[in-house]
Design a protein around this motif. Structure first.
Motif, PDB file in Angstrom:
ATOM      1  N   LEU A  83       0.813  -1.231   0.149  1.00 24.26           N
ATOM      2  CA  LEU A  83       0.064   0.111  -0.054  1.00 24.26           C
ATOM      3  C   LEU A  83       0.840   1.150   0.171  1.00 24.26           C
ATOM      4  N   LEU A  84       0.628   1.995  -1.014  1.00 25.50           N
ATOM      5  CA  LEU A  84       1.453   3.251  -0.991  1.00 25.50           C
ATOM      6  C   LEU A  84       0.745   4.358  -0.178  1.00 25.50           C
ATOM      7  N   THR A  85       1.288   4.809   0.643  1.00 29.19           N
ATOM      8  CA  THR A  85       0.699   5.816   1.780  1.00 29.19           C
ATOM      9  C   THR A  85       1.526   7.020   1.644  1.00 29.19           C
ATOM     10  N   ILE A  86       0.683   7.997   1.503  1.00 32.89           N
ATOM     11  CA  ILE A  86       1.125   9.379   1.456  1.00 32.89           C
ATOM     12  C   ILE A  86       0.524  10.339   2.190  1.00 32.89           C
ATOM     13  N   LEU A  87       1.284  11.127   2.894  1.00 32.59           N
ATOM     14  CA  LEU A  87       0.987  12.405   3.769  1.00 32.59           C
ATOM     15  C   LEU A  87       1.200  13.570   3.159  1.00 32.59           C
ATOM     16  N   PRO A  96      -1.338  21.027  -2.508  1.00 28.84           N
ATOM     17  CA  PRO A  96      -1.002  20.188  -1.450  1.00 28.84           C
ATOM     18  C   PRO A  96       0.579  19.767  -1.407  1.00 28.84           C
ATOM     19  N   GLN A  97       1.096  20.099  -0.379  1.00 32.83           N
ATOM     20  CA  GLN A  97       2.497  19.643  -0.307  1.00 32.83           C
ATOM     21  C   GLN A  97       2.886  18.210   0.351  1.00 32.83           C
ATOM     22  N   LEU A  98       3.998  17.784  -0.356  1.00 29.11           N
ATOM     23  CA  LEU A  98       4.330  16.572  -0.034  1.00 29.11           C
ATOM     24  C   LEU A  98       4.808  16.282   1.275  1.00 29.11           C
ATOM     25  N   ARG A  99       4.259  15.607   2.451  1.00 28.67           N
ATOM     26  CA  ARG A  99       5.109  15.533   3.578  1.00 28.67           C
ATOM     27  C   ARG A  99       5.870  14.266   4.072  1.00 28.67           C
ATOM     28  N   TYR A 119       9.978   8.712   1.155  1.00 33.55           N
ATOM     29  CA  TYR A 119      10.243  10.278   1.176  1.00 33.55           C
ATOM     30  C   TYR A 119       9.701  10.863   2.483  1.00 33.55           C
ATOM     31  N   PRO A 120      10.555  11.736   3.240  1.00 30.92           N
ATOM     32  CA  PRO A 120      11.894  11.823   2.727  1.00 30.92           C
ATOM     33  C   PRO A 120      12.762  11.168   3.198  1.00 30.92           C
ATOM     34  N   LEU A 133      10.685  13.993  -6.905  1.00 32.69           N
ATOM     35  CA  LEU A 133       9.371  13.518  -6.291  1.00 32.69           C
ATOM     36  C   LEU A 133       8.534  14.875  -5.760  1.00 32.69           C
ATOM     37  N   GLU A 134       9.320  15.610  -5.238  1.00 39.44           N
ATOM     38  CA  GLU A 134       8.359  16.956  -5.010  1.00 39.44           C
ATOM     39  C   GLU A 134       7.949  17.486  -6.150  1.00 39.44           C
TER      40      GLU A 134
END
Length: 272
Positions: A83-87, A96-99, A119-120, A133-134
């Motif tokens: 599962l690719l989980t992105i915050l 929206p900015q990648l966290r 990431y990071p 990626l950003e």
């Protein structure tokens, strides 16, 4: 002399020559062996000609080549689910900015859930990749994962079955739906828990805080499951973006709990 007389004389000459040859033992053996080989050849030729007519009709089998997509990671057929989980910071923001990005892997019939940071990363050599990626993460609400972002991840050999994107407000609501999480002192609500992520500045600190949050959520989920408490799918996952419905996410969540509870592991951060 007519034709009949000539034919008769040739026939008599042939038989006289044959009788004379048979009287010679060496020549007789030669002729017998030659006759045997000729007979075998005739039998083989007859068999070759007859067998195809007796065999059943041949069925043609069409072999269809499986297409391969260049650059696509190979997904092992071992039952593992990723599962690719992105915050991200805020869904309501224009961009929206990648966290954080984590690959959450689980093998079948095991309670272990492995969190691998994407990431990071606390690695100076990975800085150029992190910037790609950003830059490629141009999220459009309702549009799924950004295609360039997906290509960038896949170029690194990453693969997944489903994805989940959650912002900080949604993560806070999930923590509250679990009744808070324990980060070492006492149960903290969603906003209190997330306040610790705001103080993290460098990559190492951000990874540490996110891993602590994930580990605490796993632990709290297991406690509530053992206590028989239930939480609706809408309360847990109502504020996430995913290619799975909230009910599907809750089913997967409960399936992992039924296997013995979440045993979340962070091998690259805690060593287990």
């Amino acid at each position: 002399m007519n034709l009949a007389q000539i034919s008769r004389r040739l026939e008599i000459a042939f038989w006289m020559a044959l009788v004379a040859a048979l009287r010679s033992q060496r020549l007789g053996r030669f002729l017998i062996q030659a006759g045997i080989w000729i007979a075998c050849g005739l039998v083989l030729a007859a068999t070759t000609a007859i067998l195809p007519r007796l065999a059943p009709p041949k069925t043609e089998v069409a072999v269809v080549a499986q297409p391969q997509q260049a650059g696509q990671p190979v997904v092992p057929a071992n039952g593992q689910r990723n599962l690719l989980t992105i915050l991200v910071d805020d869904f309501s923001a224009a961009h929206p900015q990648l966290r954080g990005v984590w690959l959450v892997a689980r093998a079948p019939y095991t309670p272990q859930v492995t969190f691998l940071p994407v990431y990071p990363l606390d690695d100076l050599a990975a800085v150029p990749v992190q910037r790609k990626l950003e830059e490629s993460f141009q999220l459009q609400i309702g549009g799924g994962l950004p295609s360039e972002f997906v290509q960038e991840l896949q170029s690194r050999g990453l693969w997944w079955h489903n994805y989940l994107i959650i912002d900080e407000a949604g993560l806070a609501r999930l923590i509250d739906a679990l009744g808070g999480i324990d980060l070492g002192d006492d149960l903290l609500g969603g906003k209190q828990a997330l306040a610790q992520t705001l103080s993290a500045q460098d990559s190492a600190s951000i990874l540490e805080v996110q891993a602590r949050l994930a580990r605490a959520i796993c632990s709290r989920s297991a406690q509530r499951w053992k206590a028989g408490e239930t939480t609706s799918a809408a309360r847990l996952f109502g504020g996430v973006l995913s290619d799975l419905s909230p009910d599907d996410l809750l089913t997967a969540w409960r399936g992992a709990l039924q296997s013995g509870g979440f045993a979340c592991e962070f091998p690259t951060i805690y060593g287990r």
